[in-house]
Design an enzyme around this catalytic site. Sequence first.
Site, mmCIF file in Angstrom:
data_model
loop_
_atom_site.group_PDB
_atom_site.id
_atom_site.type_symbol
_atom_site.label_atom_id
_atom_site.label_comp_id
_atom_site.label_asym_id
_atom_site.label_seq_id
_atom_site.Cartn_x
_atom_site.Cartn_y
_atom_site.Cartn_z
ATOM 1 N N HIS A 126 -1.395 6.182 2.125
ATOM 2 C CA HIS A 126 -1.311 5.229 3.223
ATOM 3 C C HIS A 126 -1.082 6.011 4.512
ATOM 4 O O HIS A 126 -0.235 6.899 4.561
ATOM 5 C CB HIS A 126 -0.174 4.237 2.997
ATOM 6 C CG HIS A 126 -0.183 3.116 3.993
ATOM 7 N ND1 HIS A 126 -1.056 2.065 3.901
ATOM 8 C CD2 HIS A 126 0.558 2.898 5.120
ATOM 9 C CE1 HIS A 126 -0.854 1.229 4.913
ATOM 10 N NE2 HIS A 126 0.123 1.726 5.662
ATOM 11 N N CYS B 44 0.802 -1.234 0.000
ATOM 12 C CA CYS B 44 0.000 0.000 0.000
ATOM 13 C C CYS B 44 0.832 1.280 0.000
ATOM 14 O O CYS B 44 0.649 2.145 -0.856
ATOM 15 C CB CYS B 44 -0.936 0.007 1.202
ATOM 16 S SG CYS B 44 -2.060 -1.400 1.278
#
Length: 401
Positions: free
Chosen positions: A132, A77
């Site tokens: 993120h 991510c």
Amino acid sequence: MHRLMLIKKTLLWILIFFELYFFKVARGKFNVLYIMADDLRPSLGCYSDPLVKSPNIDQLAAKSNVFLNAYAQQALCGPSRTSLLTSRRPDTTKLYDNSDSYWRIHAGNYTTLPQYFKSHGYTTLSVGKIFHPGIVSNHTDDYPYSWSVPPYHPPSFHYERRKVCKGPDGKLHENLLCAVNVTEMPLGTLPDIENTEEAIRLLRLMEKSESPFFLAVGYYKPHIPFRIPQEFVELYPLDEMILPPDPDVPQRLPSVAYNPWTDIREREDVKALNISFPYGPIPKDFQLQIRQHYFASVSYVDAQVGKLLNALGDLGFGGNTIVVFTSDHGWSLGEHGEWAKYSTFDVATRVPLMVYVPGLTSANQGSSGKAFSFVDVFQEPSKQLIPEPFGLGQKNLSTNS
């Protein structure tokens, strides 16, 4: 020679598409709705998946340009999201993990996609997971650089890693498989339901605004745990689930190329299986349940996307809003004996990508089979239509910086 000419023509078409896209945006004609799922591979009807039910995303795809071979730079991510939002590769952002560093400090003060729109008069809004969270986005989701107001995170996400999954024993566990009765959940809701509600609330606010908007909505699913409304699991009867055609770990596969899916092993229901490390395998009946819950999570996200797009149209934004739908990376569902992300297999790096531009894309436009990486959006040929302050380091499609 014919193959080279075909590649050049395909590349030229992609560049022209994005030049038109940003040219029209720069003139203030369009808003932008940027939707990103989490850990979503192209398991969608519009990508010819025979099993997954995704009518709302399929409907968007029918009027969009659909990229059939879009790939994330890394199947994780933090690095992936930073890469696609800055149009730079992880070896430039110096970000290879979810806990490395904040790229503006340790790599470069790069302009992000929402920051670019913000600098050109757009109100930029973030809902859910876009950057993120944590150190990789300075614990602020890159606010105030990228966003006009602090990003929204749903309160119910606080319970995502708690013991809220009812097991066969009637007790609550921190499970991988977690189909729930939403009314029984803490706060009586789930994160992606809250994300949709907040995004619609912001759209209503933007009705009264004179500035165009860039609204990014990041859905948390199908990221694990599969904490989703139980009715979506019912769409996928277990007796209709099948294993992938290549379920075995390839012979002579280097150990460095294999991801032992430690994040899955941490869940209580998986721990109870006492699976050997690192290769497993997971018992076949549980493999089928993982696939069932993943597909159900995709349908859950699809339902949220449908509500959001319906609101976009109902509020009068449908004719002047560019809609992008994508994901940060893919996810393995038992192919090559792999589960989850992290690996470099196609299923872990390939993502869905579709772009709808009112008056430009259409059902007749079809799809692009050209391999497309997210660092290819802003390129040297586009400088005539993209203002210089964007300051990109990528000089052409072959550079690594």
